[in-house]
Design a protein around this motif. Structure first.
Motif, PDB file in Angstrom:
ATOM      1  N   LEU B 528      11.967  -7.535 -11.180  1.00 33.07           N
ATOM      2  CA  LEU B 528      12.059  -8.945 -10.786  1.00 33.07           C
ATOM      3  C   LEU B 528      12.020  -9.081  -9.268  1.00 33.07           C
ATOM      4  CD1 LEU B 528      14.779 -10.671 -12.973  1.00 33.07           C
ATOM      5  CD2 LEU B 528      12.359 -11.182 -12.862  1.00 33.07           C
ATOM      6  N   GLY B 529      12.760  -8.195  -8.582  1.00 31.08           N
ATOM      7  CA  GLY B 529      12.768  -8.223  -7.132  1.00 31.08           C
ATOM      8  C   GLY B 529      11.380  -8.000  -6.564  1.00 31.08           C
ATOM      9  N   LEU B 530      10.652  -7.048  -7.175  1.00 27.09           N
ATOM     10  CA  LEU B 530       9.307  -6.753  -6.699  1.00 27.09           C
ATOM     11  C   LEU B 530       8.386  -7.952  -6.897  1.00 27.09           C
ATOM     12  CD1 LEU B 530       7.334  -4.679  -5.600  1.00 27.09           C
ATOM     13  CD2 LEU B 530       6.953  -3.901  -7.910  1.00 27.09           C
ATOM     14  N   ILE B 531       8.509  -8.608  -8.063  1.00 28.59           N
ATOM     15  CA  ILE B 531       7.661  -9.778  -8.326  1.00 28.59           C
ATOM     16  C   ILE B 531       7.981 -10.884  -7.336  1.00 28.59           C
ATOM     17  CG2 ILE B 531       7.198 -11.579 -10.016  1.00 28.59           C
ATOM     18  CD1 ILE B 531       7.529  -9.508 -12.174  1.00 28.59           C
ATOM     19  N   MET B 532       9.301 -11.040  -7.059  1.00 30.83           N
ATOM     20  CA  MET B 532       9.682 -12.069  -6.097  1.00 30.83           C
ATOM     21  C   MET B 532       9.059 -11.788  -4.731  1.00 30.83           C
ATOM     22  SD  MET B 532      13.433 -13.621  -5.497  1.00 30.83           S
ATOM     23  CE  MET B 532      14.242 -12.517  -4.424  1.00 30.83           C
ATOM     24  N   SER B 533       9.056 -10.505  -4.317  1.00 31.16           N
ATOM     25  CA  SER B 533       8.493 -10.206  -3.006  1.00 31.16           C
ATOM     26  C   SER B 533       6.983 -10.388  -2.984  1.00 31.16           C
ATOM     27  CB  SER B 533       8.866  -8.796  -2.558  1.00 31.16           C
ATOM     28  OG  SER B 533       8.754  -7.904  -3.616  1.00 31.16           O
ATOM     29  N   ALA B 534       6.305 -10.089  -4.107  1.00 31.44           N
ATOM     30  CA  ALA B 534       4.859 -10.292  -4.139  1.00 31.44           C
ATOM     31  C   ALA B 534       4.535 -11.769  -4.031  1.00 31.44           C
ATOM     32  CB  ALA B 534       4.279  -9.707  -5.431  1.00 31.44           C
ATOM     33  N   VAL B 535       5.312 -12.599  -4.774  1.00 29.65           N
ATOM     34  CA  VAL B 535       5.085 -14.044  -4.721  1.00 29.65           C
ATOM     35  C   VAL B 535       5.328 -14.569  -3.305  1.00 29.65           C
ATOM     36  CG1 VAL B 535       6.089 -16.224  -5.456  1.00 29.65           C
ATOM     37  CG2 VAL B 535       5.538 -14.508  -7.146  1.00 29.65           C
ATOM     38  N   THR B 536       6.419 -14.072  -2.678  1.00 31.48           N
ATOM     39  CA  THR B 536       6.722 -14.511  -1.313  1.00 31.48           C
ATOM     40  C   THR B 536       5.599 -14.161  -0.357  1.00 31.48           C
ATOM     41  OG1 THR B 536       8.994 -13.927  -1.837  1.00 31.48           O
ATOM     42  CG2 THR B 536       8.516 -14.489   0.437  1.00 31.48           C
ATOM     43  N   LEU B 537       5.053 -12.954  -0.517  1.00 25.23           N
ATOM     44  CA  LEU B 537       3.956 -12.538   0.356  1.00 25.23           C
ATOM     45  C   LEU B 537       2.768 -13.458   0.207  1.00 25.23           C
ATOM     46  CD1 LEU B 537       3.074 -10.396   2.348  1.00 25.23           C
ATOM     47  CD2 LEU B 537       2.098  -9.133   0.469  1.00 25.23           C
ATOM     48  N   GLY B 538       2.426 -13.775  -1.065  1.00 25.06           N
ATOM     49  CA  GLY B 538       1.298 -14.671  -1.287  1.00 25.06           C
ATOM     50  C   GLY B 538       1.524 -16.029  -0.637  1.00 25.06           C
ATOM     51  N   VAL B 539       2.737 -16.553  -0.819  1.00 23.47           N
ATOM     52  CA  VAL B 539       3.052 -17.859  -0.238  1.00 23.47           C
ATOM     53  C   VAL B 539       2.961 -17.806   1.284  1.00 23.47           C
ATOM     54  CG1 VAL B 539       4.965 -19.423   0.172  1.00 23.47           C
ATOM     55  CG2 VAL B 539       4.454 -18.688  -2.136  1.00 23.47           C
ATOM     56  N   ASN B 540       3.499 -16.733   1.866  1.00 26.50           N
ATOM     57  CA  ASN B 540       3.468 -16.585   3.318  1.00 26.50           C
ATOM     58  C   ASN B 540       2.057 -16.588   3.851  1.00 26.50           C
ATOM     59  OD1 ASN B 540       6.165 -16.498   3.577  1.00 26.50           O
ATOM     60  ND2 ASN B 540       6.317 -14.287   3.892  1.00 26.50           N
ATOM     61  N   ILE B 541       1.189 -15.779   3.225  1.00 29.89           N
ATOM     62  CA  ILE B 541      -0.173 -15.672   3.730  1.00 29.89           C
ATOM     63  C   ILE B 541      -0.863 -17.016   3.676  1.00 29.89           C
ATOM     64  CG2 ILE B 541      -2.416 -14.646   3.269  1.00 29.89           C
ATOM     65  CD1 ILE B 541      -1.089 -12.131   2.506  1.00 29.89           C
ATOM     66  N   ASN B 542      -0.541 -17.785   2.620  1.00 28.72           N
ATOM     67  CA  ASN B 542      -1.185 -19.083   2.498  1.00 28.72           C
ATOM     68  C   ASN B 542      -0.635 -20.104   3.467  1.00 28.72           C
ATOM     69  OD1 ASN B 542      -3.236 -19.058   0.642  1.00 28.72           O
ATOM     70  ND2 ASN B 542      -1.835 -18.966  -1.072  1.00 28.72           N
ATOM     71  N   MET B 543       0.703 -20.076   3.650  1.00 28.80           N
ATOM     72  CA  MET B 543       1.310 -21.225   4.306  1.00 28.80           C
ATOM     73  C   MET B 543       1.512 -21.052   5.808  1.00 28.80           C
ATOM     74  SD  MET B 543       3.391 -23.222   1.605  1.00 28.80           S
ATOM     75  CE  MET B 543       4.564 -23.650   2.772  1.00 28.80           C
ATOM     76  N   PHE B 544       1.670 -19.822   6.276  1.00 32.89           N
ATOM     77  CA  PHE B 544       1.971 -19.675   7.690  1.00 32.89           C
ATOM     78  C   PHE B 544       0.758 -20.036   8.538  1.00 32.89           C
ATOM     79  CE2 PHE B 544       6.025 -18.690   7.195  1.00 32.89           C
ATOM     80  CZ  PHE B 544       6.461 -17.392   7.166  1.00 32.89           C
ATOM     81  N   VAL B 545       0.991 -20.848   9.587  1.00 27.99           N
ATOM     82  CA  VAL B 545      -0.044 -21.079  10.574  1.00 27.99           C
ATOM     83  C   VAL B 545      -0.103 -19.828  11.439  1.00 27.99           C
ATOM     84  CG1 VAL B 545      -0.678 -22.466  12.563  1.00 27.99           C
ATOM     85  CG2 VAL B 545       0.414 -23.538  10.574  1.00 27.99           C
ATOM     86  N   PRO B 546      -1.267 -19.174  11.528  1.00 28.07           N
ATOM     87  CA  PRO B 546      -1.296 -17.889  12.232  1.00 28.07           C
ATOM     88  C   PRO B 546      -0.849 -18.046  13.676  1.00 28.07           C
ATOM     89  CG  PRO B 546      -3.298 -18.227  11.018  1.00 28.07           C
ATOM     90  CD  PRO B 546      -2.553 -19.496  10.945  1.00 28.07           C
ATOM     91  N   GLY B 547       0.009 -17.156  14.099  1.00 31.48           N
ATOM     92  CA  GLY B 547       0.563 -17.240  15.435  1.00 31.48           C
ATOM     93  C   GLY B 547      -0.378 -16.657  16.460  1.00 31.48           C
ATOM     94  N   THR B 548       0.190 -16.347  17.592  1.00 34.86           N
ATOM     95  CA  THR B 548      -0.658 -15.862  18.670  1.00 34.86           C
ATOM     96  C   THR B 548      -0.775 -14.355  18.699  1.00 34.86           C
ATOM     97  OG1 THR B 548       1.277 -15.877  20.073  1.00 34.86           O
ATOM     98  CG2 THR B 548      -0.149 -17.808  20.160  1.00 34.86           C
TER      99      THR B 548
END
Lengths: 187, 647
Positions: B528-548
């Motif tokens: 479950l922890g691993l699935i949560m981290s995979a989902v978080t990674l996907g969300v991060n890649i989609n949502m974060f505005v790329p920094g500098t």
């Protein structure tokens, strides 16, 4: 191999390796342990298969067996005369069956023998009561002992004769996944 | 005659007759058993089955002699094959022994098992497994992330990091300053081209991270399935079995007199609790309707209060997250440290206080003892994973909208969580458990000692702790690539601290810990922890505005880099990839999986029924066999009696 040991012939060591779950080194180490239990009785040279038996009282003082409530029954089950005097063959046999590599079926057979106090090839209520008293050091009240034994027989008895035959015992053990990890002694 | 009757029949376990049979009868029983097909076929098998015969050593050696003699009668080819098989088996055994010796801490764990039982050993084995997992992750990161970046020194876009040049010890705890510019965090890595368009550091970075998650997933699924198969096959009835507790209760590994004494009281308590539970079940069956209604409403209220507690703690975490993001600048360093660490502190406090309150609440709900423990455990698991999930949710929402360099900030938060977890374990071991044990040892009869008592090593909660730390590592690995290495150091320290706690401070547990069924539960939690981290990674890649700064900054986001690489591949490969990532393929894949799953489940059900039927048949067959052997023996005895009288 480097050191030439003179305790056993190579053929004997091969036979032990095939008949037990131990390697050559472990068998030599077991012989060392057997020897230190009774140094005056046990010869260092086993090439001619001497018939030497160590009495029960010395074996149950081994550190591996000292705290076990069933130590007397264990040693008796593996002795040829049923009184607990072990030859080296029996000694190796005992620890081979109790080692981690012995399969469940073999351990179940010997566990049944160990718990069968009156040696009638059945686990009747008296056997269970003795087992329970040894387990709890007689700290349960007699009604509690009675209840526990009745429930245990009721759960495991398949053919309905209110005592456990080996088939009942083995069926019950096959459903207990922790049996292999608890029923083993490391030496 | 009496001695012969008492002689243990080493050869077999015969039926009631052995109690009344005489010497000759036993001999005849032996005789026929040796000619039974099942016994003969056993002899013919290879040496492996020789070890499994329940005979005494001398008999086994005789059989072995016979086997060798039979070998001379077989042709050279057959005997050569047999000896090859024996040699192969011996080599495999030696290899297994060699590999098991490579595992570290074997001797220490053996000692722990002897003194504290199988459950505590299971915790340390789990810790060792996580260490191996993190080591593997470290190796993958070193190869795919560190090496390419350090190998190519020049090149890549210029990066402006807005961090001060303090270089103080505070930086180690906050992840700022020199640490922020080091390979520990995301912003160190740049997009550098190595060879062709496809081979650049960013793509290797991404591929390495995906590989870590995939490998971890495969390993944990395998571990869960192996444990689950075992539980499923043996059935779930054993935990309530009195017979199981009587016959498999004693741990034959115990050598310490103190441990033996504790095990005796352990078993006694277990049996007493089981009897108590029987009485409880009797009381439940006698409840009136009015009592049931009252109980229902009571349970409803208590569950709502549990939910309220959870909601309250989540709100607390939210405030802590939001407040801590407004960085304080011109304050004393202790206050700054405390402020930055507010979210981890809140999460740890919540996870420490709430399970105690759950324990108290569950006593009012009138369940049996086992159900109480399971319910508390389930609530604690939910609390731990959900609090982490809520924290991540609010963090990501905040970082998406407000910050310039969200990736590095996220990595820093995960880094802080890890460091704080180590500090919390340290404090727990040396500032809570050790003083408690010291007080109880030094002043055993004082009021304080009696009130607090020695700490107990609660296995499920400790394993939950490990799962939590591993989940944090997985969540943070993309933005803090050296987190697995930090995790390895942390796990090593935790191993020795927990060993110290268990050996010096803890009183042994009062309840037996079911290793097999619980290990399935904990492997599942890890999953479950691993699935949560995979989902978080996907969300991060989609949502974060790329920094500098970082491998995927500005224009070269993850999608752009990968699509650029795909464009340069030859046409058939491009077509293949576009087909695989289309919806039609996904739909077909899901359909195929559903079909396979249904067939496997139905096969599993049919197998289970077959196992039950075979078990019944086995019992019947062996009683038939015993009956027939008894009849045979009686007949032979009668014949022998008649034969001498006719002579």
């Amino acid at each position: 191999m480097g050191n030439k040991q003179t305790i056993f012939t190579d053929e004997q060591l091969d036979a032990y390796q095939d008949c037990t779950f131990f390697t050559r080194k472990e068998i030599l180490r077991l012989h060392g342990r057997f020897h230190e239990l009774a140094p005056h009785l046990v010869p260092m040279d086993y090439t001619d298969d001497p018939d030497v038996k160590i009495p029960l009282a010395l074996i149950v003082n081994m550190p591996e067996l000292k705290e076990n409530p069933f130590r007397n029954r264990i040693v008796e089950s593996f002795s040829e005369d049923g009184l607990g005097n072990l030859s080296f063959n029996d000694f190796v046999d005992m620890f081979s069956v109790l080692s981690e590599m012995a399969p469940r079926e073999l351990k179940a057979i010997y566990a049944f023998k160990i718990y069968d106090f009156n040696v009638d090839n059945y686990l009747c209520k008296e056997d269970l009561e003795k087992t329970l008293n040894k387990l709890t050091k007689e700290e349960l009240t007699p009604e509690e002992v009675n209840l526990v034994c009745e429930k245990a027989i009721e759960e495991a008895d398949l053919d309905g004769d209110s005592k456990l035959s080996f088939a009942d015992f083995e069926n019950m053990i096959s459903r207990a996944p922790d049996f292999l990890s608890t029923f083993h002694i490391r030496i | 005659m009496e001695d012969n009757q008492r002689r243990v029949n080493f050869q077999r376990l015969s039926s009631e007759d052995s109690a009344i049979s005489d010497d000759s009868c036993e001999y005849y029983q032996t005789d026929i058993y040796e000619h039974l097909p099942s016994t003969l076929s056993r002899d013919w098998n290879s040496i492996q089955s020789l070890k499994m015969l329940p005979l005494c050593m001398q008999e086994k050696r005789n059989i072995r002699e016979r086997l060798h003699q039979q070998k001379l009668k077989i042709g050279h080819w057959e005997s050569w094959r047999r000896s090859q098989r024996i040699a192969w088996r011996r080599m495999v055994e030696q290899l297994k022994g060699f590999f098991s010796r490579l595992l570290p801490w074997k001797h220490t764990l053996h000692k722990i098992e002897g003194r504290f039982g199988v459950g505590v050993k299971a915790y340390f084995v789990f810790l060792r497994y996580l260490l191996g997992l993190n080591l593997l992750n470290c190796v993958i990161i070193a190869l795919s992330v560190l090496l390419p970046s350090l190998y190519i020194k020049k090149g890549g876009p210029h990066c402006n990091l807005t961090s001060k040049d303090n270089g103080s010890v505070l930086d180690v705890f906050l992840g700022s300053g020199f640490l922020e510019r080091s390979p520990v965090f995301y912003s160190f890595y740049k997009l550098k081209n190595i060879d062709k368009q496809c081979l650049n550091t960013s793509l290797l970075f991404f591929a390495g991270m995906v590989l870590i998650l995939l490998l971890s997933f495969l390993m944990i699924v395998r571990r869960t399935v192996v444990g689950y198969k075992h539980t499923w096959m043996t059935g779930n009835h054993f935990s309530m079995n009195m017979s199981y507790k009587v016959f498999c209760g004693w741990d034959f590994c115990i050598q310490d007199p103190q441990a033996a004494f504790l095990k005796h009281s352990f078993i006694k308590n277990e049996l007493k609790m089981d009897l108590e539970e029987q009485r409880f079940r009797l009381r439940v069956s006698q409840r009136t309707l009015k009592q049931k209604v009252v109980l229902f409403f009571l349970r409803l209220i208590l569950n709502i209060s549990v939910l309220a507690l959870l909601g309250g703690s989540f709100a607390l975490i939210y405030y802590a997250t939001i407040k801590s993001q407004n960085k304080l600048d011109n304050v004393h360093w202790t206050l700054k440290l405390l402020w930055e660490y507010l979210p981890p502190i809140t999460i740890t406090v919540v996870n420490f206080v709430l399970p105690q309150m759950f324990c108290v609440i569950v006593t009012f709900e009138d369940y049996s003892l086992t159900t109480q423990l399971n319910l508390t455990l389930v609530r604690s698991i939910f609390l731990k994973l959900a609090s982490l999930g809520i924290y991540l949710f609010f963090l990501i929402t905040y970082l998406t909208t407000s910050i310039q360099n969200p990736e590095t900030e996220f990595g820093k938060e995960m880094y802080k969580l890890t460091i704080f977890h180590l500090l919390a374990c340290f404090c727990n071991a040396f500032l809570v458990s050790f003083p408690r044990a010291w007080i109880v040892d030094k002043y055993p009869s004082s009021m304080l000692a009696k009130k607090i008592g020695k700490p107990e090593f609660v296995i499920p909660l400790n394993i939950l702790d490990l799962v939590y730390s591993q989940t944090v590592t997985w969540v943070g690995v993309f933005y803090c690539p050296l987190l697995p290495a930090i995790s390895i150091v942390k796990l090593l320290v935790i191993f020795y601290m927990k060993m110290f706690t268990v050996i010096r401070c803890c009183a042994p547990a009062q309840r037996m810990f079911r290793t097999t069924s619980s290990s399935v539960l904990f492997n599942f939690m890890l999953l479950l922890g691993l699935i949560m981290s995979a989902v978080t990674l996907g969300v991060n890649i989609n949502m974060f505005v790329p920094g500098t700064c970082g491998p995927f900054m500005g224009d070269s986001s993850v999608f752009n880099v990968t699509s650029e690489c795909v464009q340069t591949l030859p046409r058939p490969v491009r077509n293949g990839i576009s087909y695989i990532t289309s919806e039609a393929f996904a739909f077909a894949l899901i359909l195929a999986e559903v079909i396979i799953l249904t067939s496997l489940v139905s096969r599993g059900g049919a197998n289970r029924k077959t196992i039950e039927r075979l078990k019944d048949m086995l019992v019947m067959c062996s009683s038939d066999k015993r009956f027939l052997v008894k009849q045979h023996a009686t007949l032979i005895r009668r014949q022998r009696r008649i034969a001498p009288s006719t002579e």
